[in-house]
Scaffold this active site. Structure first.
Site, PDB file in Angstrom:
ATOM      1  N   TRP A 168       7.293   1.429 -35.196  1.00  0.00           N
ATOM      2  CA  TRP A 168       5.924   2.076 -35.884  1.00  0.00           C
ATOM      3  C   TRP A 168       6.019   2.614 -37.154  1.00  0.00           C
ATOM      4  O   TRP A 168       4.959   3.147 -37.631  1.00  0.00           O
ATOM      5  CB  TRP A 168       5.444   3.209 -35.076  1.00  0.00           C
ATOM      6  CG  TRP A 168       6.881   4.178 -34.523  1.00  0.00           C
ATOM      7  CD1 TRP A 168       7.516   4.041 -33.463  1.00  0.00           C
ATOM      8  CD2 TRP A 168       6.959   5.238 -35.078  1.00  0.00           C
ATOM      9  NE1 TRP A 168       8.489   4.703 -33.608  1.00  0.00           N
ATOM     10  CE2 TRP A 168       8.249   5.702 -34.639  1.00  0.00           C
ATOM     11  CE3 TRP A 168       6.908   5.678 -36.312  1.00  0.00           C
ATOM     12  CZ2 TRP A 168       9.174   6.875 -35.322  1.00  0.00           C
ATOM     13  CZ3 TRP A 168       7.572   6.831 -36.858  1.00  0.00           C
ATOM     14  CH2 TRP A 168       8.732   7.283 -36.415  1.00  0.00           C
ATOM     15  N   ASN A 169       7.117   2.947 -37.891  1.00  0.00           N
ATOM     16  CA  ASN A 169       7.500   3.710 -38.968  1.00  0.00           C
ATOM     17  C   ASN A 169       6.712   2.786 -40.239  1.00  0.00           C
ATOM     18  O   ASN A 169       6.131   3.440 -41.243  1.00  0.00           O
ATOM     19  CB  ASN A 169       8.574   4.214 -39.374  1.00  0.00           C
ATOM     20  CG  ASN A 169       9.759   3.241 -39.565  1.00  0.00           C
ATOM     21  OD1 ASN A 169       9.361   1.866 -39.069  1.00  0.00           O
ATOM     22  ND2 ASN A 169      10.759   3.499 -40.099  1.00  0.00           N
ATOM     23  N   LYS A 192       6.011  -8.554 -30.680  1.00  0.00           N
ATOM     24  CA  LYS A 192       5.490  -7.168 -30.024  1.00  0.00           C
ATOM     25  C   LYS A 192       5.740  -6.084 -31.069  1.00  0.00           C
ATOM     26  O   LYS A 192       6.652  -5.576 -31.165  1.00  0.00           O
ATOM     27  CB  LYS A 192       6.506  -6.926 -28.972  1.00  0.00           C
ATOM     28  CG  LYS A 192       6.070  -5.749 -28.028  1.00  0.00           C
ATOM     29  CD  LYS A 192       7.208  -4.925 -27.264  1.00  0.00           C
ATOM     30  CE  LYS A 192       6.379  -3.651 -26.627  1.00  0.00           C
ATOM     31  NZ  LYS A 192       6.014  -2.732 -27.621  1.00  0.00           N
ATOM     32  N   PRO A 193       4.318  -5.589 -31.374  1.00  0.00           N
ATOM     33  CA  PRO A 193       4.562  -4.553 -32.374  1.00  0.00           C
ATOM     34  C   PRO A 193       4.711  -3.015 -31.533  1.00  0.00           C
ATOM     35  O   PRO A 193       4.488  -3.223 -30.267  1.00  0.00           O
ATOM     36  CB  PRO A 193       3.038  -4.432 -32.925  1.00  0.00           C
ATOM     37  CG  PRO A 193       2.354  -5.222 -32.042  1.00  0.00           C
ATOM     38  CD  PRO A 193       3.195  -6.096 -31.154  1.00  0.00           C
ATOM     39  N   ALA A 194       5.079  -2.032 -32.173  1.00  0.00           N
ATOM     40  CA  ALA A 194       5.174  -0.810 -31.339  1.00  0.00           C
ATOM     41  C   ALA A 194       3.813  -0.471 -30.699  1.00  0.00           C
ATOM     42  O   ALA A 194       2.999  -0.677 -31.256  1.00  0.00           O
ATOM     43  CB  ALA A 194       5.703   0.289 -32.423  1.00  0.00           C
ATOM     44  N   GLY A 246      14.610  -1.173 -35.372  1.00  0.00           N
ATOM     45  CA  GLY A 246      14.544  -0.222 -34.424  1.00  0.00           C
ATOM     46  C   GLY A 246      15.820   0.614 -34.120  1.00  0.00           C
ATOM     47  O   GLY A 246      16.799   0.470 -35.170  1.00  0.00           O
ATOM     48  N   SER A 247      15.819   1.430 -33.197  1.00  0.00           N
ATOM     49  CA  SER A 247      17.100   2.255 -33.261  1.00  0.00           C
ATOM     50  C   SER A 247      18.324   1.399 -32.550  1.00  0.00           C
ATOM     51  O   SER A 247      18.186   0.351 -32.026  1.00  0.00           O
ATOM     52  CB  SER A 247      16.852   3.268 -32.001  1.00  0.00           C
ATOM     53  OG  SER A 247      16.881   2.653 -30.771  1.00  0.00           O
ATOM     54  N   GLU A 268      17.911  -4.656 -37.614  1.00  0.00           N
ATOM     55  CA  GLU A 268      17.782  -3.759 -38.592  1.00  0.00           C
ATOM     56  C   GLU A 268      17.816  -2.269 -38.052  1.00  0.00           C
ATOM     57  O   GLU A 268      16.632  -1.983 -37.522  1.00  0.00           O
ATOM     58  CB  GLU A 268      16.535  -4.017 -39.492  1.00  0.00           C
ATOM     59  CG  GLU A 268      16.807  -3.311 -40.888  1.00  0.00           C
ATOM     60  CD  GLU A 268      16.176  -2.162 -40.879  1.00  0.00           C
ATOM     61  OE1 GLU A 268      16.559  -1.039 -40.909  1.00  0.00           O
ATOM     62  OE2 GLU A 268      15.000  -2.000 -41.183  1.00  0.00           O
ATOM     63  N   LEU A 269      18.763  -1.902 -37.845  1.00  0.00           N
ATOM     64  CA  LEU A 269      18.933  -0.411 -36.862  1.00  0.00           C
ATOM     65  C   LEU A 269      19.071   0.769 -37.654  1.00  0.00           C
ATOM     66  O   LEU A 269      18.752   0.867 -38.831  1.00  0.00           O
ATOM     67  CB  LEU A 269      20.152  -0.766 -36.027  1.00  0.00           C
ATOM     68  CG  LEU A 269      20.239  -2.134 -35.352  1.00  0.00           C
ATOM     69  CD1 LEU A 269      21.422  -2.332 -34.533  1.00  0.00           C
ATOM     70  CD2 LEU A 269      19.151  -2.407 -34.445  1.00  0.00           C
TER      71      LEU A 269
HETATM   72  C1  SIN Z   1      11.840  -0.074 -46.337  1.00  0.00           C
HETATM   73  O1  SIN Z   1      11.651  -1.230 -46.214  1.00  0.00           O
HETATM   74  O2  SIN Z   1      11.884   0.592 -47.576  1.00  0.00           O
HETATM   75  C2  SIN Z   1      12.016   0.931 -45.301  1.00  0.00           C
HETATM   76  C3  SIN Z   1      12.174   0.274 -44.126  1.00  0.00           C
HETATM   77  C4  SIN Z   1      12.988   1.370 -43.033  1.00  0.00           C
HETATM   78  O3  SIN Z   1      13.254   2.256 -43.177  1.00  0.00           O
HETATM   79  O4  SIN Z   1      13.097   1.089 -41.861  1.00  0.00           O
END
Ligand code: SIN
Length: 498
Positions: A168-169, A192-194, A246-247, A268-269
């Site tokens: 979601w970020n 699947k999006p958040a 995600g986490s 990508e954690l």
């Molecule tokens: C970014 O792509 O600059 C940040 C991505 C993230 O922190 O998950």
């Protein structure tokens, strides 16, 4: 003033193109309700108002999407890369043409300011443009063979149906950075999006549809039952690869689930980024750099400067200047042009940040400013500075994910390197120094996938994003970003001397 009134309108009435607000899932090129017609609420975190009711899908519709993706992919991967590229270019153009509406949708569901959302949409689109181009450059090798009568070559082929789970970020950029390379090389995607931010994903799908992306190549599964949807994505034998942002705990779980059918994964954690400020650093660079690295998205980024390590001689001036910069922040809703920073995503997120700060203070940290939940509607936590933080405190080991700057002190370069590396995470690290020798030495010694030297805005479509250790595996963006979606096939030609 006018803008503020405008923003109290329902979300759909804030958009120039009302067709971009979708509440159904997108499967096989069609919009779908949930089988049982269930929906879930999407909430604006700055006002706590419900802005949409989105289809709440489960495992059965996920399996349908995977099947349709597998079928659609067969024709897609047989096309020349140039034809796929042309469709991606059209998608890029449509996103670029609709920046304002996409930014409003993103700000409404995620909370970030419109300035940040516009920036993310441009960043998001840049991955599509980049991979539309890179997808045409998937080369194999001719290998000089050990046997005189043989010739060896390698070709690279699309891995197959890709499952993607996104956070979601960054509700748009984390999608295109996975979907664009996958589509460019001939894969199909089930995404699947958040559950907090499905609207940006659905708007991207609508634009992909308008760009002429054939049915079944991009499927968006909306829903709150992550266990059911994730279970199908990781167990279905037609899925050949899972990509996740995600986490770390969820990433480990997904990797374990994928192990049963030996699916390729890229992860990508979490991060615990150190930012090192040496005595010789230029504070005119450091302070804006920290405002970006620590307070972008109100601290909710994986590459946020989680531990700020400052050398003794510069510490006092550094803290004074950082506090001055933070005093100018204005937390608020995207509907106010005065907001410089948005809310956190949920009340739970606010409570988590508050608990970490309170514990650090109990353990001996000094609160310079902030340290409280903001008393207003929405999920706001005040910008906070903690000093006298040490590696003995629990906050040293935790990803804060909020607008909290924790300041540590060090004396020698080696001490700073040891502190920085004292974590299972290894996503991003930053350092500020005017010495070229020191920047090389420290950058080489830091166990991280990405290092910013006198710079914290390190992300772009042209460079590799990814971490080491428990921060993940694989790289997104750049020329390496295609590799995760390709298989290498070796072909041996024999009897060549006959
Ligand atoms: C970014 O792509 O600059 C940040 C991505 C993230 O922190 O998950």
């Amino acid at each position: 003033m006018f803008w503020g009134r405008f923003m109290t309108l329902p979300l759909v009435d804030q958009l120039s193109d009302k067709g971009l607000l979708k509440e159904q899932a997108y499967i096989g090129g069609r919009w779908h309700n949930a089988l049982n017609n269930e929906t879930f609420e999407v909430v604006d975190p700055a006002t706590e108002r419900v802005i949409a009711n989105v289809a709440n899908l489960g495992a059965e519709q996920t399996a349908l999407a995977i099947k349709l993706a597998d079928t659609a992919m067969r024709e897609w991967r047989a096309q020349p890369a140039k034809s796929r590229s042309e469709i991606l270019e059209r998608w890029y153009q449509l996103i670029t043409d609709n920046v304002e509406d996409l930014a409003i949708i993103m700000s409404a569901e995620q909370g970030k300011t419109l300035v940040e959302s516009r920036g993310e949409i441009a960043y998001s689109a840049s991955f599509i443009k980049w991979f539309a181009e890179e997808g045409k450059r998937v080369y194999g090798d001719v290998i000089p063979h050990a046997q005189n009568d043989r010739r060896g070559i390698t070709i690279k082929q699309a891995i197959g149906v890709v499952a993607a789970i996104t956070p979601w970020n960054f509700p748009s950029a984390m999608i295109t950075r996975k979907v664009a390379p996958a589509l460019a090389v001939g894969c199909a995607v089930v995404l699947k999006p958040a559950a907090e931010t499905p609207l940006s994903a659905l708007a991207l799908a609508e634009l992909a549809d308008r760009a002429g992306l054939p049915a079944g190549l991009l499927n968006i599964i909306t829903g709150v039952d992550a266990v059911a949807i994730g279970g199908e994505l990781t167990s279905n034998l037609l899925v050949k690869k899972l990509t996740f942002t995600g986490s770390t705990p969820i990433g480990k779980l997904l990797m374990a689930q994928c192990a049963a059918s030996v699916k390729r994964t890229s992860m990508e954690l979490g991060g615990n980024a150190p930012l090192l400020v040496f005595d010789d650093a230029d504070l005119d660079l450091v302070i804006p750099g920290i405002i970006t690295a620590k307070f972008r998205n109100s601290g909710q980024t994986c590459i946020s400067a989680n531990r700020i390590l400052v050398q003794k001689g510069i510490h006092k001036e550094f803290v004074e200047r950082l506090k001055l910069a933070i005093d100018a922040f204005n937390f608020g809703a995207y509907s106010s042009s005065e907001s410089t920073h948005g809310p956190l995503i949920t009340q739970k997120a606010v409570d988590n940040v508050a608990a970490k700060v309170n514990k650090a203070v109990l353990e001996g940290a000094t609160l310079v400013c902030g340290g409280q939940i903001v008393d207003r509607p929405g999920h706001f936590y005040a910008a906070t500075i903690l000093t006298e933080v040490t590696d003995k405190m629990s906050i040293f080991h935790e990803e804060i994910f909020g607008p909290v700057a924790t300041i540590y002190q060090f004396e020698t370069d080696q001490q700073a390197i040891d502190l920085a590396n004292d974590t299972p995470f290894g996503l991003a690290a930053y350092l500020y120094t005017e010495s070229m020798r020191r920047s090389w030495q420290v950058a080489e010694a830091l166990d991280y996938g990405m290092i910013g030297v006198n710079e914290t805005a390190i992300s772009a479509e042209i460079v590799p994003f990814g971490g080491v250790k428990e921060s993940g595996q694989g790289r997104e963006g750049s020329k390496y970003g295609l590799d995760d979606y390709l298989e290498i096939k070796y072909i041996c030609f024999g009897s060549m001397n006959k």
